[in-house]
Design a protein around this motif. Structure first.
Motif, PDB file in Angstrom:
ATOM      1  N   TYR A  48       0.861  -1.183   0.083  1.00  0.00           N
ATOM      2  CA  TYR A  48      -0.084  -0.033  -0.034  1.00  0.00           C
ATOM      3  C   TYR A  48       0.869   1.255   0.025  1.00  0.00           C
ATOM      4  CZ  TYR A  48      -3.646  -3.103   1.677  1.00  0.00           C
ATOM      5  OH  TYR A  48      -4.437  -4.308   1.560  1.00  0.00           O
ATOM      6  N   THR A  49       0.205   2.393  -0.423  1.00  0.00           N
ATOM      7  CA  THR A  49       0.903   3.744  -0.360  1.00  0.00           C
ATOM      8  C   THR A  49       0.471   4.486   0.846  1.00  0.00           C
ATOM      9  OG1 THR A  49       1.242   3.598  -2.747  1.00  0.00           O
ATOM     10  CG2 THR A  49       1.425   5.802  -1.730  1.00  0.00           C
ATOM     11  N   ARG A  50       1.137   4.508   1.880  1.00  0.00           N
ATOM     12  CA  ARG A  50       0.708   5.190   3.154  1.00  0.00           C
ATOM     13  C   ARG A  50       1.996   5.697   3.785  1.00  0.00           C
ATOM     14  NH1 ARG A  50      -1.391  -0.347   6.174  1.00  0.00           N
ATOM     15  NH2 ARG A  50      -2.850   0.279   4.555  1.00  0.00           N
ATOM     16  N   LEU A  51       1.473   6.780   4.743  1.00  0.00           N
ATOM     17  CA  LEU A  51       2.549   7.699   5.498  1.00  0.00           C
ATOM     18  C   LEU A  51       2.493   7.275   6.995  1.00  0.00           C
ATOM     19  CD1 LEU A  51       2.176  10.816   3.702  1.00  0.00           C
ATOM     20  CD2 LEU A  51       4.430   9.602   3.637  1.00  0.00           C
ATOM     21  N   CYS A  52       2.176   5.963   7.325  1.00  0.00           N
ATOM     22  CA  CYS A  52       2.265   5.617   8.763  1.00  0.00           C
ATOM     23  C   CYS A  52       2.332   4.035   8.786  1.00  0.00           C
ATOM     24  CB  CYS A  52       0.861   5.936   9.520  1.00  0.00           C
ATOM     25  SG  CYS A  52      -0.392   5.055   8.888  1.00  0.00           S
ATOM     26  N   LYS A  53       2.837   3.601  10.004  1.00  0.00           N
ATOM     27  CA  LYS A  53       2.789   2.412  10.395  1.00  0.00           C
ATOM     28  C   LYS A  53       1.912   1.811  11.523  1.00  0.00           C
ATOM     29  CE  LYS A  53       7.332   0.897   8.506  1.00  0.00           C
ATOM     30  NZ  LYS A  53       8.428   0.126   8.814  1.00  0.00           N
ATOM     31  N   LEU A  54       1.457   0.493  11.293  1.00  0.00           N
ATOM     32  CA  LEU A  54       0.424   0.313  12.299  1.00  0.00           C
ATOM     33  C   LEU A  54       1.026  -0.716  13.415  1.00  0.00           C
ATOM     34  CD1 LEU A  54      -2.224  -1.338   9.825  1.00  0.00           C
ATOM     35  CD2 LEU A  54      -2.021   1.107  10.529  1.00  0.00           C
ATOM     36  N   LYS A  55       0.601  -0.347  14.616  1.00  0.00           N
ATOM     37  CA  LYS A  55       1.044  -1.140  15.863  1.00  0.00           C
ATOM     38  C   LYS A  55       0.314  -2.631  15.939  1.00  0.00           C
ATOM     39  CE  LYS A  55       2.535  -0.668  20.655  1.00  0.00           C
ATOM     40  NZ  LYS A  55       2.369  -0.212  21.793  1.00  0.00           N
ATOM     41  N   ALA A  56       0.895  -3.556  15.751  1.00  0.00           N
ATOM     42  CA  ALA A  56       0.001  -4.894  15.744  1.00  0.00           C
ATOM     43  C   ALA A  56      -0.088  -5.057  17.220  1.00  0.00           C
ATOM     44  CB  ALA A  56       1.160  -5.833  15.165  1.00  0.00           C
ATOM     45  N   VAL A  57      -1.207  -5.580  17.606  1.00  0.00           N
ATOM     46  CA  VAL A  57      -1.735  -5.595  18.940  1.00  0.00           C
ATOM     47  C   VAL A  57      -1.032  -6.861  19.353  1.00  0.00           C
ATOM     48  CG1 VAL A  57      -3.735  -6.261  20.576  1.00  0.00           C
ATOM     49  CG2 VAL A  57      -3.944  -4.464  18.872  1.00  0.00           C
ATOM     50  N   CYS A  58      -0.811  -7.915  18.524  1.00  0.00           N
ATOM     51  CA  CYS A  58      -0.408  -9.157  18.904  1.00  0.00           C
ATOM     52  C   CYS A  58       1.077  -9.304  19.378  1.00  0.00           C
ATOM     53  CB  CYS A  58      -0.487 -10.316  17.765  1.00  0.00           C
ATOM     54  SG  CYS A  58       0.091  -9.253  16.301  1.00  0.00           S
ATOM     55  N   CYS A  59       1.963  -8.291  19.058  1.00  0.00           N
ATOM     56  CA  CYS A  59       3.288  -8.303  19.193  1.00  0.00           C
ATOM     57  C   CYS A  59       3.990  -6.998  19.497  1.00  0.00           C
ATOM     58  CB  CYS A  59       4.171  -9.038  18.165  1.00  0.00           C
ATOM     59  SG  CYS A  59       3.731  -8.258  16.384  1.00  0.00           S
ATOM     60  N   SER A  60       2.942  -5.843  19.496  1.00  0.00           N
ATOM     61  CA  SER A  60       3.424  -4.591  20.099  1.00  0.00           C
ATOM     62  C   SER A  60       4.463  -3.973  18.913  1.00  0.00           C
ATOM     63  CB  SER A  60       3.714  -4.421  21.277  1.00  0.00           C
ATOM     64  OG  SER A  60       2.687  -4.917  22.133  1.00  0.00           O
ATOM     65  N   LYS A  61       4.651  -4.498  17.796  1.00  0.00           N
ATOM     66  CA  LYS A  61       5.533  -4.005  16.710  1.00  0.00           C
ATOM     67  C   LYS A  61       4.958  -3.221  15.662  1.00  0.00           C
ATOM     68  CE  LYS A  61       8.802  -7.701  17.524  1.00  0.00           C
ATOM     69  NZ  LYS A  61       9.676  -9.173  17.007  1.00  0.00           N
ATOM     70  N   PHE A  62       5.601  -2.331  14.971  1.00  0.00           N
ATOM     71  CA  PHE A  62       4.904  -1.449  14.188  1.00  0.00           C
ATOM     72  C   PHE A  62       5.420  -2.171  12.708  1.00  0.00           C
ATOM     73  CE2 PHE A  62       5.126   1.542  17.315  1.00  0.00           C
ATOM     74  CZ  PHE A  62       3.797   2.276  17.346  1.00  0.00           C
ATOM     75  N   TYR A  63       4.183  -2.175  12.003  1.00  0.00           N
ATOM     76  CA  TYR A  63       4.394  -2.815  10.431  1.00  0.00           C
ATOM     77  C   TYR A  63       3.695  -1.919   9.690  1.00  0.00           C
ATOM     78  CZ  TYR A  63       6.560  -7.104  12.392  1.00  0.00           C
ATOM     79  OH  TYR A  63       7.398  -7.956  12.929  1.00  0.00           O
ATOM     80  N   SER A  64       3.985  -1.660   8.206  1.00  0.00           N
ATOM     81  CA  SER A  64       3.232  -0.996   7.399  1.00  0.00           C
ATOM     82  C   SER A  64       1.663  -1.502   7.101  1.00  0.00           C
ATOM     83  CB  SER A  64       4.129  -0.820   6.025  1.00  0.00           C
ATOM     84  OG  SER A  64       5.403  -0.327   6.025  1.00  0.00           O
ATOM     85  N   CYS A  65       1.669  -2.717   7.104  1.00  0.00           N
ATOM     86  CA  CYS A  65       0.316  -3.286   6.669  1.00  0.00           C
ATOM     87  C   CYS A  65       0.350  -4.862   7.426  1.00  0.00           C
ATOM     88  CB  CYS A  65      -0.017  -3.199   5.442  1.00  0.00           C
ATOM     89  SG  CYS A  65       0.703  -4.609   4.392  1.00  0.00           S
ATOM     90  N   ARG A  66      -0.744  -5.305   7.187  1.00  0.00           N
ATOM     91  CA  ARG A  66      -0.860  -6.791   7.799  1.00  0.00           C
ATOM     92  C   ARG A  66       0.043  -7.773   6.956  1.00  0.00           C
ATOM     93  NH1 ARG A  66      -4.969  -9.663   4.916  1.00  0.00           N
ATOM     94  NH2 ARG A  66      -6.171  -8.343   3.232  1.00  0.00           N
ATOM     95  N   PHE A  67       0.005  -7.554   5.767  1.00  0.00           N
ATOM     96  CA  PHE A  67       0.896  -8.432   4.954  1.00  0.00           C
ATOM     97  C   PHE A  67       2.394  -8.193   5.056  1.00  0.00           C
ATOM     98  CE2 PHE A  67      -2.807  -7.142   1.960  1.00  0.00           C
ATOM     99  CZ  PHE A  67      -3.251  -8.808   2.083  1.00  0.00           C
ATOM    100  N   CYS A  68       2.824  -7.024   5.555  1.00  0.00           N
ATOM    101  CA  CYS A  68       4.143  -7.034   5.924  1.00  0.00           C
ATOM    102  C   CYS A  68       4.455  -7.689   7.456  1.00  0.00           C
ATOM    103  CB  CYS A  68       4.569  -5.458   6.074  1.00  0.00           C
ATOM    104  SG  CYS A  68       4.555  -4.489   4.494  1.00  0.00           S
ATOM    105  N   HIS A  69       3.322  -7.447   8.118  1.00  0.00           N
ATOM    106  CA  HIS A  69       3.510  -8.292   9.322  1.00  0.00           C
ATOM    107  C   HIS A  69       3.502  -9.884   9.202  1.00  0.00           C
ATOM    108  CE1 HIS A  69       1.608 -10.438  12.644  1.00  0.00           C
ATOM    109  NE2 HIS A  69       2.239  -9.661  13.533  1.00  0.00           N
ATOM    110  N   ASP A  70       2.813 -10.354   8.394  1.00  0.00           N
ATOM    111  CA  ASP A  70       2.543 -11.764   8.304  1.00  0.00           C
ATOM    112  C   ASP A  70       3.736 -12.317   7.576  1.00  0.00           C
ATOM    113  OD1 ASP A  70       0.144 -11.435   9.233  1.00  0.00           O
ATOM    114  OD2 ASP A  70      -1.111 -11.694   7.696  1.00  0.00           O
ATOM    115  N   ASP A  71       4.461 -11.465   6.498  1.00  0.00           N
ATOM    116  CA  ASP A  71       5.572 -12.082   6.091  1.00  0.00           C
ATOM    117  C   ASP A  71       6.877 -12.091   7.092  1.00  0.00           C
ATOM    118  OD1 ASP A  71       4.460 -11.900   3.692  1.00  0.00           O
ATOM    119  OD2 ASP A  71       5.410 -10.106   2.950  1.00  0.00           O
ATOM    120  N   ASP A  72       6.637 -11.377   8.077  1.00  0.00           N
ATOM    121  CA  ASP A  72       7.749 -11.684   9.121  1.00  0.00           C
ATOM    122  C   ASP A  72       7.503 -12.336  10.481  1.00  0.00           C
ATOM    123  OD1 ASP A  72       9.390 -10.047   7.586  1.00  0.00           O
ATOM    124  OD2 ASP A  72       9.160  -8.199   8.798  1.00  0.00           O
ATOM    125  N   ASN A  73       6.176 -12.976  10.521  1.00  0.00           N
ATOM    126  CA  ASN A  73       6.152 -13.753  11.483  1.00  0.00           C
ATOM    127  C   ASN A  73       5.167 -14.963  11.166  1.00  0.00           C
ATOM    128  OD1 ASN A  73       6.317 -11.601  13.965  1.00  0.00           O
ATOM    129  ND2 ASN A  73       5.482 -10.520  12.349  1.00  0.00           N
TER     130      ASN A  73
END
Length: 276
Positions: A47-72
């Motif tokens: 996605y094209t965005r200017l923020c990162k989301l804080k994942a509740v599951c691991c308290s880490k910041f990721y650009s999107c759910r896909f970026c998170h799932d790729d690393d976890n």
């Protein structure tokens, strides 16, 4: 043997894929170029965005759910996200469209339900799907039985399958309901990714991977098969052999004379048959 020739079938998208003004435009352009303003952070490839989301599951910041799932090994529930971090000023703040500190717009499109930020692609949120879809909204309707947003031309013009979108692509096995890739409703009613269907066609595969019905109009091919079967000269001892076959297009059984080139359904004329 008569060579069978088939033109490349047409594929059209049938199901939607998931999905300070001057300052906003300049910052967005930088992101599209792959540059995070005032930051050396890795940018989102989805996605094209200017923020990162804080994942509740691991308290880490990721650009999107896909970026998170790729690393976890676990998946991120974006609907539960409560905080975001601005890529320009790094301020951590509640979910919103604009930064409370530097006022930059995180995304031209923002859905407070899905926590989705992106460039404007005429997206809309479908309450019944529970996610955002790429529009424009006026071109689609929600099929209650299939549980998916389909193009208007399919209204009353497709075979419904219960909760059709809540399944995996029969080729790549990605979950279709939240997939960002274009999808196709087949003649049999099953859904498949456009690219996966195109790959099947490239390999000469024209059957639904799930039910074996033909995925496109095979009329011209069946005519070529007629010619191929008519040209076969069988030895006398094989000429009167009859076989019981099941048509995988009309789902009817019939009896047909043995032929090395194919067994034609006497009901619908299809050669998409199997011996039973």
């Amino acid at each position: 043997r008569v060579p069978i020739r088939m033109a490349e079938p047409k594929i059209s998208t049938k199901v939607l894929s998931d999905t300070c003004d001057n300052e906003k435009l300049s910052e967005t352009n930088e992101i599209e170029k792959g540059n995070a303003p005032n930051s050396g952070e890795k940018l989102c490839a989805h996605y094209t965005r200017l923020c990162k989301l804080k994942a509740v599951c691991c308290s880490k910041f990721y650009s999107c759910r896909f970026c998170h799932d790729d690393d976890n090994v676990h998946e991120m529930d974006r609907h539960k996200v409560q905080e975001v971090r601005c890529l320009k000023c790094h301020t951590v703040q509640p979910v919103a469209k604009n930064c409370i500190s530097c006022c930059v717009t995180f995304g031209e499109y923002f859905c407070p339900v899905c926590r989705l930020y992106d460039v404007d692609r005429e997206q809309f949120h479908c309450d019944r799907c529970g996610i955002c879809r790429v529009g424009p909204k006026k071109n689609f309707y929600h099929c209650e039985k299939c549980n998916a947003c389909l193009r208007n031309e399919l209204k009353g013009n497709h075979k419904c399958v219960e909760n059709n979108s809540k399944s995996s692509c029969p080729v790549c096995f990605e979950f279709l309901h939240t997939s960002r890739s274009g999808m196709q409703v087949l003649r049999c009613g099953h859904m498949i990714h456009q690219e996966c269907l195109r790959s099947c066609f490239t390999q000469g595969l024209y059957q639904c991977p799930l039910c074996k019905e033909s995925t496109t109009d095979m009329t011209d091919v069946w005519k070529q098969m007629d010619e191929a079967c008519a040209a076969v000269q069988l030895p006398k001892e094989l000429q009167d052999i009859k076989l019981n076959i099941l048509c995988q297009d009309c789902h009817k059984k019939c009896e047909q004379l043995f032929n090395t080139e194919g067994l034609k359904c006497t009901h619908c004329g299809s050669y998409n048959t199997a011996q039973v």
